[in-house]
Structures are given as C-alpha cells and as structure tokens.
Design an enzyme around this catalytic site. Structure first.
Site, PDB file in Angstrom:
ATOM      1  N   VAL A   1       9.345   5.910  -4.403  1.00 45.06           N
ATOM      2  CA  VAL A   1       9.861   5.002  -3.517  1.00 45.06           C
ATOM      3  C   VAL A   1      10.606   3.869  -4.522  1.00 45.06           C
ATOM      4  O   VAL A   1      10.092   3.585  -5.575  1.00 45.06           O
ATOM      5  CB  VAL A   1       8.863   4.208  -2.630  1.00 45.06           C
ATOM      6  CG1 VAL A   1       9.365   3.184  -1.622  1.00 45.06           C
ATOM      7  CG2 VAL A   1       8.159   5.608  -1.887  1.00 45.06           C
TER       8      VAL A   1
ATOM      9  N   ASP B   1     -10.782  -8.042  -2.803  1.00 46.30           N
ATOM     10  CA  ASP B   1     -10.932  -6.819  -3.141  1.00 46.30           C
ATOM     11  C   ASP B   1     -11.508  -5.671  -1.848  1.00 46.30           C
ATOM     12  O   ASP B   1     -12.804  -5.985  -1.935  1.00 46.30           O
ATOM     13  CB  ASP B   1     -11.315  -6.520  -4.557  1.00 46.30           C
ATOM     14  CG  ASP B   1     -10.931  -5.137  -5.058  1.00 46.30           C
ATOM     15  OD1 ASP B   1     -10.825  -4.313  -4.506  1.00 46.30           O
ATOM     16  OD2 ASP B   1     -10.962  -5.191  -6.439  1.00 46.30           O
ATOM     17  N   ILE B   2     -10.827  -4.860  -1.554  1.00 48.45           N
ATOM     18  CA  ILE B   2     -11.386  -4.161  -0.547  1.00 48.45           C
ATOM     19  C   ILE B   2     -12.330  -3.184  -0.935  1.00 48.45           C
ATOM     20  O   ILE B   2     -13.237  -2.543  -0.183  1.00 48.45           O
ATOM     21  CB  ILE B   2     -10.519  -3.428   0.423  1.00 48.45           C
ATOM     22  CG1 ILE B   2      -9.457  -2.436  -0.381  1.00 48.45           C
ATOM     23  CG2 ILE B   2      -9.708  -4.370   1.480  1.00 48.45           C
ATOM     24  CD1 ILE B   2      -8.540  -1.427   0.323  1.00 48.45           C
TER      25      ILE B   2
ATOM     26  N   TYR C   1      -4.296  10.009 -11.753  1.00 46.87           N
ATOM     27  CA  TYR C   1      -3.506   9.196 -10.413  1.00 46.87           C
ATOM     28  C   TYR C   1      -3.446  10.309  -9.419  1.00 46.87           C
ATOM     29  O   TYR C   1      -3.690  10.162  -8.096  1.00 46.87           O
ATOM     30  CB  TYR C   1      -2.386   8.565 -11.015  1.00 46.87           C
ATOM     31  CG  TYR C   1      -1.365   8.229  -9.727  1.00 46.87           C
ATOM     32  CD1 TYR C   1      -1.833   6.869  -9.293  1.00 46.87           C
ATOM     33  CD2 TYR C   1      -0.596   8.776  -9.106  1.00 46.87           C
ATOM     34  CE1 TYR C   1      -1.073   6.325  -7.806  1.00 46.87           C
ATOM     35  CE2 TYR C   1       0.298   8.330  -7.830  1.00 46.87           C
ATOM     36  CZ  TYR C   1       0.010   6.980  -7.594  1.00 46.87           C
ATOM     37  OH  TYR C   1       0.709   6.489  -6.334  1.00 46.87           O
TER      38      TYR C   1
ATOM     39  N   ASP D   1      -5.161  -8.304   0.060  1.00 46.74           N
ATOM     40  CA  ASP D   1      -4.740  -7.979  -1.211  1.00 46.74           C
ATOM     41  C   ASP D   1      -5.456  -8.689  -2.382  1.00 46.74           C
ATOM     42  O   ASP D   1      -5.798  -9.869  -2.113  1.00 46.74           O
ATOM     43  CB  ASP D   1      -3.106  -8.357  -1.263  1.00 46.74           C
ATOM     44  CG  ASP D   1      -2.528  -7.490  -2.496  1.00 46.74           C
ATOM     45  OD1 ASP D   1      -2.680  -7.668  -3.574  1.00 46.74           O
ATOM     46  OD2 ASP D   1      -1.419  -6.894  -2.064  1.00 46.74           O
TER      47      ASP D   1
ATOM     48  N   SER E   1       3.356  12.292  -3.901  1.00 40.43           N
ATOM     49  CA  SER E   1       3.962  13.491  -4.341  1.00 40.43           C
ATOM     50  C   SER E   1       3.497  14.067  -5.576  1.00 40.43           C
ATOM     51  O   SER E   1       3.631  15.330  -5.809  1.00 40.43           O
ATOM     52  CB  SER E   1       5.722  13.477  -4.513  1.00 40.43           C
ATOM     53  OG  SER E   1       5.696  12.522  -5.445  1.00 40.43           O
TER      54      SER E   1
ATOM     55  N   PHE F   1       4.907  -3.908  -3.434  1.00 38.78           N
ATOM     56  CA  PHE F   1       6.168  -3.517  -3.141  1.00 38.78           C
ATOM     57  C   PHE F   1       6.248  -3.116  -1.708  1.00 38.78           C
ATOM     58  O   PHE F   1       6.933  -3.427  -0.787  1.00 38.78           O
ATOM     59  CB  PHE F   1       6.784  -2.889  -4.244  1.00 38.78           C
ATOM     60  CG  PHE F   1       7.930  -1.851  -3.950  1.00 38.78           C
ATOM     61  CD1 PHE F   1       9.322  -2.391  -3.367  1.00 38.78           C
ATOM     62  CD2 PHE F   1       7.928  -0.588  -4.233  1.00 38.78           C
ATOM     63  CE1 PHE F   1      10.094  -1.549  -3.070  1.00 38.78           C
ATOM     64  CE2 PHE F   1       8.811   0.183  -3.788  1.00 38.78           C
ATOM     65  CZ  PHE F   1      10.216  -0.142  -3.267  1.00 38.78           C
ATOM     66  N   ILE F   2       5.707  -1.803  -1.556  1.00 39.72           N
ATOM     67  CA  ILE F   2       5.839  -1.215  -0.108  1.00 39.72           C
ATOM     68  C   ILE F   2       5.326  -1.929   0.792  1.00 39.72           C
ATOM     69  O   ILE F   2       5.772  -2.142   1.897  1.00 39.72           O
ATOM     70  CB  ILE F   2       5.411   0.546  -0.183  1.00 39.72           C
ATOM     71  CG1 ILE F   2       6.165   0.990  -1.444  1.00 39.72           C
ATOM     72  CG2 ILE F   2       5.572   0.988   0.978  1.00 39.72           C
ATOM     73  CD1 ILE F   2       5.791   2.359  -1.747  1.00 39.72           C
TER      74      ILE F   2
ATOM     75  N   ASP G   1       3.686  14.060 -16.936  1.00 35.48           N
ATOM     76  CA  ASP G   1       4.759  14.005 -15.990  1.00 35.48           C
ATOM     77  C   ASP G   1       5.115  15.389 -15.626  1.00 35.48           C
ATOM     78  O   ASP G   1       4.884  16.459 -15.893  1.00 35.48           O
ATOM     79  CB  ASP G   1       6.068  13.727 -17.077  1.00 35.48           C
ATOM     80  CG  ASP G   1       6.902  12.731 -16.340  1.00 35.48           C
ATOM     81  OD1 ASP G   1       6.734  11.922 -15.709  1.00 35.48           O
ATOM     82  OD2 ASP G   1       8.353  12.659 -17.034  1.00 35.48           O
TER      83      ASP G   1
HETATM   84  C1  UD1 Z   1       4.904   9.452  -9.756  1.00 36.57           C
HETATM   85  C2  UD1 Z   1       4.773  10.178  -8.315  1.00 36.57           C
HETATM   86  C3  UD1 Z   1       5.113   9.098  -7.200  1.00 36.57           C
HETATM   87  C4  UD1 Z   1       4.137   8.290  -7.389  1.00 36.57           C
HETATM   88  C5  UD1 Z   1       4.540   7.226  -8.594  1.00 36.57           C
HETATM   89  C6  UD1 Z   1       3.274   6.231  -8.716  1.00 36.57           C
HETATM   90  C7  UD1 Z   1       5.626  12.394  -9.112  1.00 36.57           C
HETATM   91  C8  UD1 Z   1       6.529  13.549  -8.982  1.00 36.57           C
HETATM   92  N1  UD1 Z   1       5.919  11.312  -8.454  1.00 36.57           N
HETATM   93  O1  UD1 Z   1       6.111   9.109 -10.082  1.00 36.57           O
HETATM   94  O2  UD1 Z   1       4.932  10.091  -6.069  1.00 36.57           O
HETATM   95  O3  UD1 Z   1       4.156   7.480  -6.209  1.00 36.57           O
HETATM   96  O4  UD1 Z   1       3.950   8.303  -9.780  1.00 36.57           O
HETATM   97  O5  UD1 Z   1       3.713   5.583  -9.743  1.00 36.57           O
HETATM   98  O6  UD1 Z   1       4.513  12.681  -9.731  1.00 36.57           O
HETATM   99  N2  UD1 Z   1      10.794   7.507 -17.198  1.00 36.57           N
HETATM  100  C9  UD1 Z   1      11.856   7.434 -18.135  1.00 36.57           C
HETATM  101  N3  UD1 Z   1      11.952   6.068 -18.673  1.00 36.57           N
HETATM  102  C10 UD1 Z   1      11.169   5.067 -18.020  1.00 36.57           C
HETATM  103  C11 UD1 Z   1      10.375   5.156 -17.043  1.00 36.57           C
HETATM  104  C12 UD1 Z   1      10.080   6.621 -16.500  1.00 36.57           C
HETATM  105  O7  UD1 Z   1      12.597   8.369 -18.421  1.00 36.57           O
HETATM  106  O8  UD1 Z   1      11.317   3.993 -18.789  1.00 36.57           O
HETATM  107  C13 UD1 Z   1      10.783   8.812 -16.436  1.00 36.57           C
HETATM  108  C14 UD1 Z   1       9.192   9.471 -16.287  1.00 36.57           C
HETATM  109  O9  UD1 Z   1       8.926  10.114 -17.469  1.00 36.57           O
HETATM  110  C15 UD1 Z   1       9.566  10.539 -15.148  1.00 36.57           C
HETATM  111  C16 UD1 Z   1      10.525   9.768 -14.151  1.00 36.57           C
HETATM  112  O10 UD1 Z   1      11.068   8.785 -15.055  1.00 36.57           O
HETATM  113  O11 UD1 Z   1       9.793  11.658 -15.604  1.00 36.57           O
HETATM  114  C17 UD1 Z   1       9.989   8.910 -13.160  1.00 36.57           C
HETATM  115  O12 UD1 Z   1       9.026   8.011 -13.628  1.00 36.57           O
HETATM  116  P1  UD1 Z   1       8.477   6.938 -12.627  1.00 36.57           P
HETATM  117  O13 UD1 Z   1       9.337   6.160 -11.869  1.00 36.57           O
HETATM  118  O14 UD1 Z   1       7.191   6.532 -13.329  1.00 36.57           O
HETATM  119  O15 UD1 Z   1       7.549   7.831 -11.601  1.00 36.57           O
HETATM  120  P2  UD1 Z   1       6.713   9.318 -11.440  1.00 36.57           P
HETATM  121  O16 UD1 Z   1       5.949   9.408 -12.532  1.00 36.57           O
HETATM  122  O17 UD1 Z   1       7.740  10.378 -11.242  1.00 36.57           O
END
Ligand code: UD1
Length: 319
Positions: free
Chosen positions: A182, A64-65, A152, A32, A129, A12-13, A282
């Site tokens: 992102v 695969d790197i 992670y 990739d 983050s 993606f990015i 989370d």
């Molecule tokens: C985390 C990292 C981010 C990283 C990413 C990699 C943090 C703050 N951020 O993102 O920097 O690039 O992992 O994947 O740690 N959620 C729902 N319903 C869904 C899916 C997710 O409620 O169907 C919630 C999750 O529980 C979370 C939020 O949405 O609270 C964001 O989740 P997600 O998009 O997976 O990213 P992060 O885990 O925040």
C-alpha cells in the site's frame, strides 16, 4: 451512524480509514500507542475530513492494546473494529522478531478477546500479501498454501488464523483483508524500513540516489491507499463473509525499475539509482488475484497506479 474503532488509527493506512469514516458521518475512536503512528496523521485526517464537509473529530485513546485493559476500553460500545495496529516491515521483523511479534500477534489476540467480550459486530484485520512467500504461481489466490519467509509474514498469518478461530470458536465475525504494498500520502519515509515508494520519492525529491535492493526486476502489486480503504470498509459490512481471508489489491504488477522510471518522469528527475544486494526475506514477485474481493465484497480498485503515484508525489513535494 455506526461506531468504528480503528486500532493504529494514527498510522498511515489507519488515518486514511479515519478520514473516510469521518466524511461518511460515522463515529470514530482511535487507539494507538504512537510507536510508529503520529498525532500529525490524525490531525491531517481530521482536517481533510473537515475540508470535505465533516465536522466530527475522532476520539483518541493513547495506549497499547496488548494491555487487555486498554483493549477493553477501546472496544466498549463499538460496532466494527478495523484492526490496523501493527509493526509493519519485513526487515524490521527479521532484525527484531520479538518486538514485532508482540505488536502483530499478542496485540491481535488481546484485541480479539476485547472485541468478543464487547459483542462487536465484526473485526477486520490488516493481513499481508507477504504470507504467500515465494511461490512462483501468479497471481496469488487466497486458496494457495501460505509460505511465510519472514517473522512478519508468519505473524500476519497467525493473526489471520486467530481471527478464523475466534469466528468458529466464539462466533465473533472476522475478516482478514490481505494488503499488497500500500502507498499514498502520509506514508512515512523517515525509516530505512519504510515502504519503497515513500523512500524513492523522498530520495528523488532531495536529489539523493535511490537504493535498489537486487536487480530492480522484482515486482509488486502496488496499491493506492484509497483502494485499500474501499476494500476494508466493504469487508466490515458485506454479508456472509465471516471467517474469510480476502486479497485487497489491484491485480497489477510493476517492477521497481518501472516504478523508478515513472517517478523520475513525474518528478522531472534523472538520477541513476544504485543497485545493492537483495534483501533477506524478500519476495521476488507479488500480484494479487482480486476475484474473491469482487465477488464477496463488491470491491474493485478505483484509483490507478499512475494516478495514485501522482497524488502521492504531489503530497510529498507539497504541491
Ligand atoms: C512486504 C509485503 C507487504 C507488507 C509490507 C510491510 C510482500 C510481497 N509484501 O512488502 O504486503 O505490507 O511488507 O511492510 O512481501 N526496496 C528497495 N529499496 C529500498 C526499499 C525497498 O529496493 O530502499 C525493495 C525491497 O527489497 C522489496 C521492494 O522494494 O523488493 C518493496 O519493499 P517494501 O516497500 O519494503 O515492501 P515489501 O517488503 O515488498
């Protein structure tokens, strides 16, 4: 014209970086292993660059790197490495820490060695983050101590530390850009591990019920991918930044409930979400301090959250 290597360029990015570099007229090589990346992303990036007037195509190396020989071939003749290859996702790393460690740590080390040996000018790493963990201090500043809560997050932290060590030990210039949630076109909604914005858009578009993990009041600094690309490309060439770690985000803070309300308005839906248990590992709140990116890189976000969401929805529903 500079020679760029984008690892994970079919992701993606990565594919957005490829698109922007082609438009700028730089030479692009992609490596990739297509574990989460797709050829279709590269094709879409190339087509978008073409539509913007570029006529080059990226060179594609499938492999695969983590294999030092693949990394060596990928780095040959390269000025700048944009190391995006990773197995993203916090929950996936909780379920399978060994596989994600291999992709996020071992492959990073392999790429660093290859970049060092090839004499590249700089390697920029996709940090996260998530390394800040659950500290209540907001916004998150780069000098705050890291508190990884998931494999992670720890893997991304180890990656950053390897970069800094390569800078001090071998003189390889490196910068870690810490991404914050992102989103944008080409983000894949097909896995339960996908980013929440892609999952919510897919659910609403299909008339399905989005699932919120927890009460939906957790917040994120959702960053539209064009802003991330700006930050990474600036990090590749900014002077006096070797060994630095820099947040690349927006300094905004949006709850999942706000996100859903905005999406429902944009998409003309009124679907009540279902609320379930909070996810293991989370983080509650996440918002970036982006002063360092402004000072060191001359970075400022240019696409707002609302505008980014509009573009992402348009892409997802094929408008
Ligand atoms: C985390 C990292 C981010 C990283 C990413 C990699 C943090 C703050 N951020 O993102 O920097 O690039 O992992 O994947 O740690 N959620 C729902 N319903 C869904 C899916 C997710 O409620 O169907 C919630 C999750 O529980 C979370 C939020 O949405 O609270 C964001 O989740 P997600 O998009 O997976 O990213 P992060 O885990 O925040």
């Amino acid at each position: 014209m500079a020679h760029y290597l984008v690892t994970g360029g079919a992701g993606f990015i990565g594919s957005h970086l490829v698109e922007r570099l082609l438009i700028r007229g730089d030479a692009v090589r992609v490596v990739d292993n297509l574990s989460t990346g797709k050829r279709a992303n590269l094709e879409a990036a190339t087509a978008a660059a073409r539509a913007a007037g570029a006529n080059a195509t990226p060179e594609f190396l499938e492999g695969d790197i983590v294999d030092p020989e693949v990394a060596r071939r990928a780095a040959e003749g390269i000025d700048y490495v944009l190391h995006q290859a990773a197995i993203p996702s916090v929950p996936r790393s909780v379920a399978d820490p060994i596989t994600s460690n291999r992709a996020n740590v071992d492959a990073t080390l392999s790429m660093l060695v290859a970049a060092r040996d090839a004499g590249v000018k700089r390697l920029v790493f996709a940090g996260s983050s998530s390394v800040y963990g659950d500290s209540p201090v907001m916004p998150k500043h780069e000098d705050m101590p890291a508190r990884p809560l998931s494999p992670y997050a720890l893997q991304k932290l180890v990656g950053e530390q390897y970069l800094q060590m390569f800078t001090s030990l071998y003189g390889l210039e490196t910068v870690s850009t810490r991404y914050f949630n992102v989103f944008g076109p080409r983000q894949d909604p097909s896995s339960p591990y996908s980013g929440v914005i892609s999952l919510f858009i897919r659910a609403l578009a299909d008339g399905q019920t989005p699932t919120v993990h927890g009460d939906g009041e957790q917040t994120r600094d959702f960053t539209y991918v064009a802003n991330t690309v700006d930050g990474v490309l600036k990090a590749a060439v900014a002077p006096n930044v070797a060994g630095q770690v820099v947040n690349v985000a927006t300094n905004g803070r949006v709850s999942l409930n706000q996100l859903l309300a905005t999406l429902q308005r944009l998409m003309g839906t009124a679907i009540t979400p279902s609320y379930g248990a909070a996810r293991a590992g989370d983080v509650r709140d996440s918002q970036a301090d982006i002063t360092k990116a402004a000072t060191l890189l001359g970075y400022a976000p240019t696409v707002s959250f609302d505008e980014g969401l509009r573009r992402t929805v348009d892409w997802a529903v094929g408008a």
